[in-house]
Structures are given as structure tokens and as C-alpha cells.
Design an enzyme around this catalytic site. Structure first.
Site, PDB file in Angstrom:
ATOM      1  N   CYS A   1       3.195   1.564   2.959  1.00  0.00           N
ATOM      2  CA  CYS A   1       4.335   0.647   2.874  1.00  0.00           C
ATOM      3  C   CYS A   1       5.435   1.243   1.994  1.00  0.00           C
ATOM      4  CB  CYS A   1       3.908  -0.707   2.306  1.00  0.00           C
ATOM      5  SG  CYS A   1       2.712  -1.582   3.317  1.00  0.00           S
TER       6      CYS A   1
ATOM      7  N   CYS B   1       0.842  -1.201   0.000  1.00  0.00           N
ATOM      8  CA  CYS B   1       0.000   0.000   0.000  1.00  0.00           C
ATOM      9  C   CYS B   1       0.880   1.255   0.000  1.00  0.00           C
ATOM     10  CB  CYS B   1      -0.919   0.004   1.222  1.00  0.00           C
ATOM     11  SG  CYS B   1      -0.027   0.192   2.787  1.00  0.00           S
TER      12      CYS B   1
END
Length: 80
Positions: A17, A14
Site C-alpha cells: 500500500c 501494508c
């Protein structure tokens, strides 16, 4: 003696991240360190490390943060 820091970003890929990975790379560069940065997206590997919230940051096999994006300065503090 091995001077390479091992950094793992644990997360599904995501936006948070990717931001954590970018911040980790920036922290490494600011300290002129040699580091191996790996992004682990496999949920089984993440769970095996005991991580229940992503993104998580692992430095030299120690989970130092989970569930939030650390700043480059915060990450640098864990790099020794």
C-alpha cells in the site's frame, strides 16, 4: 474548472500500500499535476467502493486497479 486530480490509495497500510502511494506521488510529480492523495485504511470504506483486493488505486472516484502495485508510469497513464 477543477484541475486537481483526486487519488485514493485503498489498503490497510501494508508495504505494498505504501509503495503504491509512493508510486502515485511520483507519477503526479512527473506530470507536474496538482493532486490530492489520500490513503484510506478503513475496511468499511474500502468494501463500500467494491474493492475486494488491496492495495487499490482510485483516480477521480474510479477504481483503476486492485490487488497489485502499479508503476509510476502505469499510474501516469490513468491521470489524463
Amino acid at each position: 474548472m477543477n484541475d486537481t486530480v483526486k487519488i485514493e490509495i485503498l489498503g490497510t497500510g501494508c508495504k505494498k500500500c505504501h509503495q503504491l502511494e509512493a508510486n502515485a506521488r511520483e507519477a503526479v510529480a512527473s506530470r507536474n499535476l496538482t493532486a490530492e492523495v489520500e490513503h484510506i485504511t478503513d475496511m468499511m470504506q474500502i468494501v463500500e467502493r467494491g474493492v475486494m483486493a488491496t492495495p487499490a488505486l482510485v483516480v477521480n472516484d474510479e477504481v483503476v486497479c486492485q490487488g497489485k502495485v502499479l508503476t509510476p508510469d502505469e499510474i501516469a497513464a490513468h491521470l489524463g
